[in-house]
Design a protein around this motif. Sequence first.
Motif, mmCIF file in Angstrom:
data_model
loop_
_atom_site.group_PDB
_atom_site.id
_atom_site.type_symbol
_atom_site.label_atom_id
_atom_site.label_comp_id
_atom_site.label_asym_id
_atom_site.label_seq_id
_atom_site.Cartn_x
_atom_site.Cartn_y
_atom_site.Cartn_z
ATOM 1 N N ILE A 26 0.806 -1.225 0.000
ATOM 2 C CA ILE A 26 0.000 0.000 0.000
ATOM 3 C C ILE A 26 0.837 1.272 0.000
ATOM 4 N N SER A 27 2.177 1.139 0.100
ATOM 5 C CA SER A 27 2.985 2.374 0.178
ATOM 6 C C SER A 27 3.065 3.079 -1.175
ATOM 7 N N ARG A 28 3.035 2.332 -2.299
ATOM 8 C CA ARG A 28 2.937 2.890 -3.652
ATOM 9 C C ARG A 28 3.962 4.007 -3.866
ATOM 10 N N ASN A 29 3.696 4.948 -4.766
ATOM 11 C CA ASN A 29 4.544 6.141 -4.835
ATOM 12 C C ASN A 29 3.654 7.376 -4.930
ATOM 13 N N ALA A 30 4.281 8.540 -4.947
ATOM 14 C CA ALA A 30 3.516 9.790 -4.803
ATOM 15 C C ALA A 30 2.523 10.002 -5.948
ATOM 16 N N ARG A 31 2.820 9.436 -7.127
ATOM 17 C CA ARG A 31 1.944 9.663 -8.287
ATOM 18 C C ARG A 31 0.896 8.560 -8.454
ATOM 19 N N ALA A 32 0.899 7.578 -7.566
ATOM 20 C CA ALA A 32 -0.027 6.443 -7.698
ATOM 21 C C ALA A 32 -1.473 6.912 -7.543
ATOM 22 N N ARG A 33 -2.353 6.271 -8.295
ATOM 23 C CA ARG A 33 -3.785 6.540 -8.206
ATOM 24 C C ARG A 33 -4.547 5.232 -8.198
ATOM 25 N N PRO A 34 -5.621 5.069 -7.400
ATOM 26 C CA PRO A 34 -6.064 6.054 -6.422
ATOM 27 C C PRO A 34 -5.061 6.200 -5.268
ATOM 28 N N ILE A 35 -5.215 7.303 -4.541
ATOM 29 C CA ILE A 35 -4.324 7.556 -3.412
ATOM 30 C C ILE A 35 -4.742 6.651 -2.249
ATOM 31 N N GLN A 36 -3.770 5.967 -1.680
ATOM 32 C CA GLN A 36 -4.041 5.117 -0.513
ATOM 33 C C GLN A 36 -3.648 5.917 0.729
ATOM 34 N N GLU A 201 -10.062 -16.440 -19.719
ATOM 35 C CA GLU A 201 -9.728 -17.862 -19.823
ATOM 36 C C GLU A 201 -9.700 -18.506 -18.431
ATOM 37 N N TYR A 202 -9.214 -17.778 -17.430
ATOM 38 C CA TYR A 202 -9.263 -18.278 -16.041
ATOM 39 C C TYR A 202 -10.721 -18.560 -15.652
ATOM 40 N N VAL A 203 -11.606 -17.626 -16.023
ATOM 41 C CA VAL A 203 -13.026 -17.777 -15.662
ATOM 42 C C VAL A 203 -13.620 -18.990 -16.377
ATOM 43 N N ARG A 204 -13.281 -19.141 -17.672
ATOM 44 C CA ARG A 204 -13.802 -20.279 -18.443
ATOM 45 C C ARG A 204 -13.431 -21.611 -17.796
ATOM 46 N N ILE A 205 -12.200 -21.715 -17.330
ATOM 47 C CA ILE A 205 -11.729 -22.999 -16.791
ATOM 48 C C ILE A 205 -12.178 -23.197 -15.343
ATOM 49 N N LEU A 206 -12.110 -22.146 -14.539
ATOM 50 C CA LEU A 206 -12.382 -22.315 -13.104
ATOM 51 C C LEU A 206 -13.866 -22.155 -12.753
ATOM 52 N N LYS A 207 -14.652 -21.565 -13.652
ATOM 53 C CA LYS A 207 -16.106 -21.414 -13.478
ATOM 54 C C LYS A 207 -16.500 -20.931 -12.075
ATOM 55 N N PRO A 208 -15.978 -19.788 -11.642
ATOM 56 C CA PRO A 208 -16.311 -19.311 -10.298
ATOM 57 C C PRO A 208 -17.729 -18.731 -10.238
ATOM 58 N N GLY A 209 -18.293 -18.718 -9.040
ATOM 59 C CA GLY A 209 -19.596 -18.078 -8.848
ATOM 60 C C GLY A 209 -19.482 -16.563 -8.902
ATOM 61 N N ALA A 210 -18.317 -16.050 -8.530
ATOM 62 C CA ALA A 210 -18.111 -14.591 -8.509
ATOM 63 C C ALA A 210 -16.649 -14.285 -8.820
ATOM 64 N N VAL A 211 -16.421 -13.063 -9.282
ATOM 65 C CA VAL A 211 -15.065 -12.633 -9.644
ATOM 66 C C VAL A 211 -14.770 -11.264 -9.030
ATOM 67 N N ILE A 212 -13.578 -11.139 -8.467
ATOM 68 C CA ILE A 212 -13.062 -9.806 -8.097
ATOM 69 C C ILE A 212 -11.781 -9.572 -8.897
ATOM 70 N N PRO A 213 -11.794 -8.681 -9.898
ATOM 71 C CA PRO A 213 -10.537 -8.312 -10.553
ATOM 72 C C PRO A 213 -9.737 -7.363 -9.653
ATOM 73 N N HIS A 214 -8.424 -7.421 -9.774
ATOM 74 C CA HIS A 214 -7.587 -6.523 -8.969
ATOM 75 C C HIS A 214 -6.294 -6.219 -9.724
ATOM 76 N N HIS A 215 -5.408 -5.435 -9.125
ATOM 77 C CA HIS A 215 -4.100 -5.098 -9.690
ATOM 78 C C HIS A 215 -4.230 -4.233 -10.965
ATOM 79 N N PHE A 216 -5.388 -3.637 -11.173
ATOM 80 C CA PHE A 216 -5.624 -2.852 -12.390
ATOM 81 C C PHE A 216 -5.354 -1.363 -12.172
ATOM 82 N N ASP A 217 -5.017 -0.995 -10.933
ATOM 83 C CA ASP A 217 -4.839 0.425 -10.614
ATOM 84 C C ASP A 217 -3.437 0.910 -11.001
ATOM 85 N N ASN A 218 -3.290 2.210 -10.990
ATOM 86 C CA ASN A 218 -2.001 2.814 -11.343
ATOM 87 C C ASN A 218 -1.160 2.937 -10.074
#
Length: 256
Positions: A26-36, A201-218
Amino acid sequence: MEITWLGTAGFRIQTRNLDFLIDPYISRNARARPIQPLTPENLRPVSHVFLSHGHFDHAADLPRIRPGNLYCSKSLGPGLIRQGLSPDSLTLVDRDGWEKDVDGVKARAFFSRHIRFDPRLVLSRIKGILPEFLPCFKLFLAWPCGRVLSWRFVLENKTIHFFGSGGSKRQELERIAREGPLDLLMIPLQGHSNIHKIALEYVRILKPGAVIPHHFDNFFPPVSRQEDLSSFVEELGREFPETRLFLPRMNRPIPF
Ligand SMILES: [Zn+2]
C-alpha cells in the motif's frame, strides 16, 4: 466475511475467526492513483499474511507490516530475512498442494507462474520508465519474484482462489478446477496487453460463482498505468451472465 481491496493485489479478508492479508502493498509512490491514505504501519497488528510472489508490488511493505506469520514460497525465505523479516515469522511452502488450517481457515498453496510481460506492454511503458530506470531497476532487483503461488482458502463454507499474477498454464488451471466448485476468483488484470482475454480464460476454466478483478490500478507510475476494465466487464457479462462481478474500490469492504 468482508473482503477489502487495499490497492494493487492487496486484500484484507475478515471472517468471524480470522483477519488476514494477501499480498499487501500500500505504500505505492507519490503519483499512484487512487491515493491510498493508509500506511503499512496502519495495518498493524497483523497475524497472518499470505504471499503470492516476491515482487515489490506484493512484498515490499512486509518489513513495515511485520506480520506474526507470513506464508510464502521457500525460495523467498532468505531474501525476506535479509529485508528484515523475522525468521520465526516465516512459514515456507515447499510443495504444490501444501495445506494448513489457520484458525479455522483452510489455506492451500498451488505452484503457479508469473505472467510474461509481452513486448507491446514493455514498449508502451519504456519511454516513461527511461528517466527513472535506475530506481525502478533497483526495486525489481531488491524484490525478486521467487516461485509463484496461488492461494485457495476455504472459510465460512466458501471457497476463494487468489492469483497474484496471471501466468498460469491451462494444465495448472484445469488441475485447480478439479479441486471442486469455486465461489470466488480473485484475478489480477495487469502485466500483459491481452490481460482481459487471459483473465477470461481463467473464468472459463475455473467457473467461479463470482469474480473480483484486482491489480488494475495505477500503483506505481511509470511502471504501471490504470488498466481499462471495460472489455473484461463486457465480455464477462456476455459469456457468463450468472457470474457475479465485484469491482473493488480501495478500502471499501465487500460483504461476501
Ligand atoms: Zn509480479
